[in-house]
Design a protein around this motif. Structure first.
Motif, PDB file in Angstrom:
ATOM      1  N   ASN A  95     -19.542  -0.419  11.661  1.00 36.12           N
ATOM      2  CA  ASN A  95     -20.528   0.444  11.000  1.00 36.12           C
ATOM      3  C   ASN A  95     -19.884   1.805  10.760  1.00 36.12           C
ATOM      4  O   ASN A  95     -18.694   2.004  11.066  1.00 36.12           O
ATOM      5  CB  ASN A  95     -21.841   0.530  11.794  1.00 36.12           C
ATOM      6  CG  ASN A  95     -21.670   1.116  13.180  1.00 36.12           C
ATOM      7  OD1 ASN A  95     -20.570   1.542  13.556  1.00 36.12           O
ATOM      8  ND2 ASN A  95     -22.736   1.136  13.952  1.00 36.12           N
TER       9      ASN A  95
ATOM     10  N   ASP B  65     -27.323   4.780   8.137  1.00 34.59           N
ATOM     11  CA  ASP B  65     -25.903   4.544   8.414  1.00 34.59           C
ATOM     12  C   ASP B  65     -25.370   5.418   9.552  1.00 34.59           C
ATOM     13  O   ASP B  65     -24.604   4.964  10.384  1.00 34.59           O
ATOM     14  CB  ASP B  65     -25.042   4.700   7.137  1.00 34.59           C
ATOM     15  CG  ASP B  65     -25.155   6.066   6.470  1.00 34.59           C
ATOM     16  OD1 ASP B  65     -26.016   6.876   6.859  1.00 34.59           O
ATOM     17  OD2 ASP B  65     -24.358   6.312   5.527  1.00 34.59           O
ATOM     18  N   ASN B  95     -25.627  -1.810  11.083  1.00 39.94           N
ATOM     19  CA  ASN B  95     -24.533  -2.744  10.776  1.00 39.94           C
ATOM     20  C   ASN B  95     -25.125  -4.138  10.586  1.00 39.94           C
ATOM     21  O   ASN B  95     -26.351  -4.302  10.656  1.00 39.94           O
ATOM     22  CB  ASN B  95     -23.422  -2.697  11.844  1.00 39.94           C
ATOM     23  CG  ASN B  95     -23.908  -3.092  13.219  1.00 39.94           C
ATOM     24  OD1 ASN B  95     -25.064  -3.477  13.414  1.00 39.94           O
ATOM     25  ND2 ASN B  95     -23.015  -2.984  14.199  1.00 39.94           N
TER      26      ASN B  95
END
Lengths: 131, 131
Positions: A95, B65, B95
């Protein structure tokens, strides 16, 4: 020089690249390969092989999108065929926080230290936000 | 019906969408909004507002994010303006494993339970792989 390769399904690596480059700018030692339905396993392996050839000899940190998927499995096979699996390091669950941490820490640590530091940092990669 | 909104920089949400849909297929209650340089804050807020209007009344799980970025900050402001920040839940470090977990668990839990279960699962979202 250590190299980072982000692998994953479809547009995930490219999407992560776009976000990471908005924050950190472009990095020559960070590579992204997505396995799209159009390219399939063969195309993915070709693209990955091209990167591995270009960074021949470097230590490789792989960030894969998810455990057990075709992109990760084929990446491991590809590293193995080239005899560099042993000196590579693979994380799953890529991520933005983990990628930024790895990129920013790459030159500060040996591969062993980088593994330890990344796993210590892991608790900060995903968080619940109280607002 | 609970709704998931993935927000982030540039192509990150779209990339995650492409990977998630390769694995789970398309879901009507999962939305993706990326803040590209072209659209800026205004365009992002417009796109997000359109989604929030269309799901009016639903409980919202946001996966952003990264902590502290413009996409997350503007999403929180947008939820706040509409008076739904309180009943929303925000995670950062989106993710593929966390998104798949949240999507798959959405109908099994209340919002409070979903928060607890997601945080319990967090240790599995990022892993070092020994091959």
């Amino acid at each position: 020089m250590k190299q980072v390769i982000v692998v994953g399904h479809g547009g995930f690596p490219g999407g992560l690249q776009s976000a990471a480059e908005m924050i950190l700018g472009k990095r020559d030692n960070v590579h992204y390969v997505g396995m799209t339905e159009e390219m399939g396993v063969h195309g993915f392996t070709q693209a990955l092989s091209k990167i591995l050839e270009s960074i021949s000899g470097g230590e490789v940190v792989v960030l894969a999108d998810i455990l057990g998927g075709s992109p990760l499995n084929n990446t491991a096979a590809c590293l193995n065929e080239r005899g560099i699996l042993e000196k590579s390091m693979i994380f799953t669950g890529a991520n933005l926080p983990s990628l930024i941490f790895v990129i920013s820490s790459l030159d500060d640590y040996t591969m062993g230290e980088l593994k330890e530091q990344t796993l210590l940092e892991q608790a900060n990669f995903f968080s619940f936000i109280r607002l």
